[in-house]
Write an enzyme that holds these catalytic residues in place. Structure first.
Site, PDB file in Angstrom:
ATOM      1  N   ASP A  46      13.702 -38.038  88.822  1.00 14.35           N
ATOM      2  CA  ASP A  46      12.586 -38.114  89.762  1.00 14.35           C
ATOM      3  C   ASP A  46      12.372 -36.751  90.399  1.00 14.35           C
ATOM      4  OD1 ASP A  46      10.785 -39.029  92.011  1.00 14.35           O
ATOM      5  OD2 ASP A  46      11.392 -40.990  91.257  1.00 14.35           O
ATOM      6  N   ASP A  72      10.460 -33.107  86.852  1.00 16.96           N
ATOM      7  CA  ASP A  72       9.019 -33.349  86.805  1.00 16.96           C
ATOM      8  C   ASP A  72       8.677 -33.647  85.347  1.00 16.96           C
ATOM      9  OD1 ASP A  72       6.263 -33.298  86.676  1.00 16.96           O
ATOM     10  OD2 ASP A  72       6.038 -31.385  87.725  1.00 16.96           O
ATOM     11  N   ASN A  99       8.793 -44.686  83.439  1.00 20.98           N
ATOM     12  CA  ASN A  99       8.195 -45.370  84.584  1.00 20.98           C
ATOM     13  C   ASN A  99       7.413 -44.438  85.506  1.00 20.98           C
ATOM     14  OD1 ASN A  99       8.094 -47.543  86.831  1.00 20.98           O
ATOM     15  ND2 ASN A  99       9.193 -45.840  87.792  1.00 20.98           N
ATOM     16  N   TYR A 165      -6.796 -42.520  85.916  1.00 17.62           N
ATOM     17  CA  TYR A 165      -5.673 -43.462  85.868  1.00 17.62           C
ATOM     18  C   TYR A 165      -5.852 -44.440  84.714  1.00 17.62           C
ATOM     19  CZ  TYR A 165      -1.977 -46.561  87.445  1.00 17.62           C
ATOM     20  OH  TYR A 165      -0.829 -47.316  87.509  1.00 17.62           O
ATOM     21  N   LYS A 169      -3.300 -44.580  81.450  1.00 16.36           N
ATOM     22  CA  LYS A 169      -2.515 -45.782  81.137  1.00 16.36           C
ATOM     23  C   LYS A 169      -2.969 -46.419  79.825  1.00 16.36           C
ATOM     24  CE  LYS A 169       0.359 -45.751  84.575  1.00 16.36           C
ATOM     25  NZ  LYS A 169       1.821 -45.630  84.362  1.00 16.36           N
ATOM     26  N   THR A 200       4.178 -52.268  96.151  1.00 13.54           N
ATOM     27  CA  THR A 200       4.848 -50.986  96.345  1.00 13.54           C
ATOM     28  C   THR A 200       3.802 -49.988  96.823  1.00 13.54           C
ATOM     29  OG1 THR A 200       4.438 -50.187  94.090  1.00 13.54           O
ATOM     30  CG2 THR A 200       6.458 -51.452  94.455  1.00 13.54           C
TER      31      THR A 200
END
Length: 272
Positions: A46, A72, A99, A165, A169, A200
């Site tokens: 992360d 990264d 993820n 986005y 995806k 989240t």
């Protein structure tokens, strides 16, 4: 070096090394915790070290084994170094969970600045490609390697004001299928989960807003989730359970599969 067998949890992922990107919070943290509980040795990657260290501490407190490396996923050099560090630490890599992801476009295409487009595509699509690229030699060596990509329902449908986005995806969805074609006969299965609304704060977006705006953003998500068949947002551990299933031998005849975990939102129109 691996722990002696008697010191390790026995579960669906025993004797496996799993690397999860974006493991500092949310779905990534839930995946890391679930994998460790199933006996995996976990590599957390992360760009947020504080959150990643919290994930690491939670795993070790539960007698799991994990390590953290900053990375990264949009950086070729950092991803290469991540895989080398993981192999140096554990000696093998069996499961990659892509993820890490960001949002943030929130504008129609003709108003979206190119910098935002490039950054979203770099993290959300280039990142999974780079991680797969450097992990695949080790996954093939494993003999039963697995990649699980965390895509999104927005990779299956259009959504308002999210061109980057949705495109990123959607790319992850078809990258999943393509890798499954190339690597199935090389001992690697590749599948994806497509979460819907999950409770989240991806990338800390709401945390960066004034309290009133953050609450309004949360309320919009809750209202949208309420219109789908199950009528609520998912908990992060509900997504992690699907990921662990795909990572385990229980899904041994699944590859190229795109699994929605979305409360039924892609099964119906969101009509009034």
């Amino acid at each position: 070096m691996k722990k002696p067998e008697h010191d390790r949890a026995v579960g669906r992922l025993s004797d496996r090394v799993l690397l999860v990107t974006g493991g500092s919070s949310g779905i990534g943290r839930a995946i890391a915790l679930a994998a460790a509980a199933e006996g995996a040795q976990v590599v957390i990657a992360d760009v947020h070290p504080e959150g990643a260290e919290q994930t690491l501490a939670a795993i070790t407190a539960a007698n799991g084994e994990a390590t953290f490396f900053p990375c990264d996923v949009a950086s070729d050099v950092q991803v290469r170094d991540l895989m080398e560090a993981a192999i140096h630490r554990f000696g093998q890599l069996d499961i990659l969970v892509n993820n890490a992801g960001i949002g943030g476009d929130n504008a129609p295409a003709h108003e979206l600045d190119l910098e935002t487009w490039d950054r979203i595509m770099a993290v959300n699509l280039r990142g999974p490609f780079l991680c797969a690229r450097y992990a695949l030699p080790h996954l093939m060596q494993s003999g039963s390697g697995v990649i699980v990509n965390v895509a999104s329902t927005y990779g299956l449908i259009g959504a308002p004001n999210a061109p980057a986005y949705c495109a990123s995806k959607g790319g992850v969805v078809n990258l999943t299928r393509q890798l499954a074609v190339d690597y199935g006969q090389r001992g690697v299965r590749v599948n994806a989960v497509c979460p819907g609304y999950v409770d989240t704060d991806m990338g800390g977006r709401r945390a960066s807003l004034p309290p009133e705006e953050a609450q309004a953003a949360h309320d919009r998500r809750e209202a949208n989730a309420a219109r789908q068949p199950l009528g609520r947002q998912a908990h992060a551990d509900e997504i992690s359970r699907a990921v662990i299933f795909l990572a385990s031998g229980e899904s041994s005849f699944m590859t190229g599969s795109i699994v929605t975990v979305d409360g039924g939102c892609t099964a119906t129109f969101n009509h009034d």
